[in-house]
Write an enzyme that holds these catalytic residues in place. Sequence first.
Site, short mmCIF file in Angstrom:
data_model
loop_
_atom_site.label_atom_id
_atom_site.label_comp_id
_atom_site.label_asym_id
_atom_site.label_seq_id
_atom_site.Cartn_x
_atom_site.Cartn_y
_atom_site.Cartn_z
N HIS A 70 -7.37 7.77 1.33
CA HIS A 70 -8.33 7.33 2.35
C HIS A 70 -7.68 6.36 3.31
CE1 HIS A 70 -8.71 4.62 -1.12
NE2 HIS A 70 -8.99 3.67 -0.26
N HIS B 17 -8.64 3.22 5.94
CA HIS B 17 -9.65 2.25 6.37
C HIS B 17 -9.57 2.08 7.89
CE1 HIS B 17 -10.38 0.28 2.32
NE2 HIS B 17 -9.22 0.87 2.08
#
Length: 139
Positions: free
Chosen positions: A102, A104
Amino acid sequence: MQYDPTNIFAKILRGEIPCHKIYEDEHTLAFMDVMPQVEGHCLVIPKKPSRGLLDADPAVLAHLMTTVQTVATAAKKAFNADGIQIRQYNEEAGGQTVFHLHVHILPMKSGVPMKPHSGKMADHEALAQHASMILDEMK
Ligand code: AMP
């Protein structure tokens, strides 16, 4: 290290738990971070299982970064940010806590420091509103 399909982002991808969705296409999903460190803190993940940056297919990374650019552009406008910080962690020693790749996206304002991780979930109404503010900028 192996990819563990029981991680929380895999559950979000399978629809087993909810998220405040911002964007979805064939390859990626973007949603609000439930413990935001700044207003508008959101995450982009690939749909293809990848533990982190190092085991990901480069084609997955290309789709991921395209979505990061789209969402970051909208988040910067939505929160009237002066800049955007992009963060990505790999393995426990690298600060990773959820083992599905992932990125951010953190809309930053001059002079406003990033909060440390609170460990507490933000108010869901506020998260829903922030998601819709970012969505509005993508229309
Ligand atoms: P890290 O693995 O350290 O890059 O961080 C994982 C991030 O996922 C943290 O910022 C958490 O606040 C966030 N997070 C954990 N669970 C969820 C969830 N169910 N929905 C959205 N964000 C989450």
